[in-house]
Design a protein around this motif. Structure first.
Motif, PDB file in Angstrom:
ATOM      1  N   LEU A  52       0.819  -1.217   0.000  1.00  0.00           N
ATOM      2  CA  LEU A  52       0.000   0.000   0.000  1.00  0.00           C
ATOM      3  C   LEU A  52       0.855   1.271   0.000  1.00  0.00           C
ATOM      4  N   VAL A  53       1.931   1.261   0.756  1.00  0.00           N
ATOM      5  CA  VAL A  53       2.822   2.426   0.792  1.00  0.00           C
ATOM      6  C   VAL A  53       3.473   2.638  -0.572  1.00  0.00           C
ATOM      7  N   ILE A  54       3.911   1.554  -1.202  1.00  0.00           N
ATOM      8  CA  ILE A  54       4.526   1.680  -2.532  1.00  0.00           C
ATOM      9  C   ILE A  54       3.514   2.203  -3.539  1.00  0.00           C
ATOM     10  N   LEU A  55       2.274   1.699  -3.493  1.00  0.00           N
ATOM     11  CA  LEU A  55       1.228   2.205  -4.395  1.00  0.00           C
ATOM     12  C   LEU A  55       0.929   3.681  -4.128  1.00  0.00           C
ATOM     13  N   TYR A  56       0.898   4.065  -2.884  1.00  0.00           N
ATOM     14  CA  TYR A  56       0.641   5.460  -2.522  1.00  0.00           C
ATOM     15  C   TYR A  56       1.733   6.370  -3.068  1.00  0.00           C
ATOM     16  N   ILE A  57       2.979   5.958  -2.907  1.00  0.00           N
ATOM     17  CA  ILE A  57       4.105   6.769  -3.394  1.00  0.00           C
ATOM     18  C   ILE A  57       4.092   6.843  -4.917  1.00  0.00           C
ATOM     19  N   SER A  58       3.840   5.706  -5.576  1.00  0.00           N
ATOM     20  CA  SER A  58       3.823   5.726  -7.042  1.00  0.00           C
ATOM     21  C   SER A  58       2.663   6.570  -7.565  1.00  0.00           C
ATOM     22  N   ASN A  59       1.532   6.534  -6.888  1.00  0.00           N
ATOM     23  CA  ASN A  59       0.396   7.358  -7.285  1.00  0.00           C
ATOM     24  C   ASN A  59       0.719   8.846  -7.130  1.00  0.00           C
ATOM     25  N   ALA A  60       1.418   9.202  -6.078  1.00  0.00           N
ATOM     26  CA  ALA A  60       1.810  10.600  -5.881  1.00  0.00           C
ATOM     27  C   ALA A  60       2.764  11.055  -6.977  1.00  0.00           C
ATOM     28  N   HIS A  61       3.716  10.203  -7.355  1.00  0.00           N
ATOM     29  CA  HIS A  61       4.647  10.542  -8.437  1.00  0.00           C
ATOM     30  C   HIS A  61       3.903  10.686  -9.767  1.00  0.00           C
ATOM     31  N   TYR A  62       2.969   9.784 -10.025  1.00  0.00           N
ATOM     32  CA  TYR A  62       2.194   9.845 -11.269  1.00  0.00           C
ATOM     33  C   TYR A  62       1.354  11.124 -11.328  1.00  0.00           C
ATOM     34  N   ALA A  63       0.745  11.477 -10.211  1.00  0.00           N
ATOM     35  CA  ALA A  63      -0.073  12.696 -10.176  1.00  0.00           C
ATOM     36  C   ALA A  63       0.788  13.929 -10.408  1.00  0.00           C
ATOM     37  N   GLU A  64       1.957  13.970  -9.812  1.00  0.00           N
ATOM     38  CA  GLU A  64       2.866  15.120  -9.997  1.00  0.00           C
ATOM     39  C   GLU A  64       3.320  15.212 -11.449  1.00  0.00           C
ATOM     40  N   LYS A  65       3.648  14.069 -12.049  1.00  0.00           N
ATOM     41  CA  LYS A  65       4.082  14.052 -13.447  1.00  0.00           C
ATOM     42  C   LYS A  65       2.956  14.517 -14.366  1.00  0.00           C
ATOM     43  N   THR A  66       1.740  14.065 -14.095  1.00  0.00           N
ATOM     44  CA  THR A  66       0.591  14.468 -14.896  1.00  0.00           C
ATOM     45  C   THR A  66       0.316  15.963 -14.745  1.00  0.00           C
ATOM     46  N   THR A  67       0.453  16.493 -13.554  1.00  0.00           N
ATOM     47  CA  THR A  67       0.255  17.929 -13.329  1.00  0.00           C
ATOM     48  C   THR A  67       1.273  18.734 -14.108  1.00  0.00           C
ATOM     49  N   ARG A  68       2.529  18.299 -14.101  1.00  0.00           N
ATOM     50  CA  ARG A  68       3.559  19.011 -14.877  1.00  0.00           C
ATOM     51  C   ARG A  68       3.253  18.953 -16.369  1.00  0.00           C
ATOM     52  N   LYS A  69       2.773  17.807 -16.850  1.00  0.00           N
ATOM     53  CA  LYS A  69       2.438  17.665 -18.267  1.00  0.00           C
ATOM     54  C   LYS A  69       1.264  18.571 -18.642  1.00  0.00           C
ATOM     55  N   ILE A  70       0.265  18.659 -17.782  1.00  0.00           N
ATOM     56  CA  ILE A  70      -0.879  19.536 -18.035  1.00  0.00           C
ATOM     57  C   ILE A  70      -0.432  20.988 -18.103  1.00  0.00           C
ATOM     58  N   ASP A  71       0.427  21.401 -17.170  1.00  0.00           N
ATOM     59  CA  ASP A  71       0.937  22.780 -17.188  1.00  0.00           C
ATOM     60  C   ASP A  71       1.707  23.066 -18.472  1.00  0.00           C
ATOM     61  N   ARG A  72       2.547  22.118 -18.895  1.00  0.00           N
ATOM     62  CA  ARG A  72       3.321  22.304 -20.125  1.00  0.00           C
ATOM     63  C   ARG A  72       2.395  22.424 -21.335  1.00  0.00           C
ATOM     64  N   LEU A  73       1.359  21.590 -21.385  1.00  0.00           N
ATOM     65  CA  LEU A  73       0.413  21.635 -22.493  1.00  0.00           C
ATOM     66  C   LEU A  73      -0.416  22.924 -22.480  1.00  0.00           C
ATOM     67  N   LYS A  74      -0.695  23.460 -21.295  1.00  0.00           N
ATOM     68  CA  LYS A  74      -1.415  24.739 -21.204  1.00  0.00           C
ATOM     69  C   LYS A  74      -0.603  25.852 -21.854  1.00  0.00           C
ATOM     70  N   TYR A  75       0.692  25.905 -21.516  1.00  0.00           N
ATOM     71  CA  TYR A  75       1.545  26.936 -22.106  1.00  0.00           C
ATOM     72  C   TYR A  75       1.676  26.750 -23.611  1.00  0.00           C
ATOM     73  N   GLU A  76       1.782  25.498 -24.048  1.00  0.00           N
ATOM     74  CA  GLU A  76       1.885  25.226 -25.481  1.00  0.00           C
ATOM     75  C   GLU A  76       0.593  25.629 -26.195  1.00  0.00           C
TER      76      GLU A  76
END
Length: 123
Positions: A52-76
């Protein structure tokens, strides 16, 4: 007079220094728990919590990566929208009747001075 000065470090008793893990072990007093060996009946629960801890950490990393991608696409998208507006304004300016007349003048084409005629057919 004889010199009887002694080195002060020779007379001090050596202190036992504990390591980091020994300090942590003495703080939590885990010696009694593991006297008879590792309690195996806790392993399934421990593995489940670890997963559960590993899934929680991986989910947090995935969410952060997706947020950065959304921000980059907004600027583009903003840059592309600006470019689209600029090109559209240029086309609108170039398609004005006076601008078209200026551009085709070197080809020998001129604007008609007479208004268009309406053709009427009776059936």
């Amino acid at each position: 007079m004889p010199n009887t000065i002694k080195n002060s470090t020779e007379n001090k008793p050596k202190s036992k220094s504990k390591g980091l893990f020994a300090s942590i072990g003495s703080f939590f007093k885990l010696g009694n728990t593991f006297e008879d060996g590792v309690p195996v009946h806790y392993l399934p629960k421990l593995l489940w919590v670890t997963v559960l801890v590993i899934l929680y950490i991986s989910n947090a990393h995935y969410a952060e990566k997706t947020t950065r991608k959304i921000d980059r696409l907004k600027y583009e998208l903003e840059d592309l929208r600006t470019e689209y507006t600029t090109i559209k304004a240029g086309y609108m300016y170039d398609s004005k009747q006076s601008e078209v007349a200026k551009k085709v003048a070197p080809l020998g084409l001129v604007e008609s001075k007479k208004p268009p005629m309406k053709i009427k057919i009776d059936l």
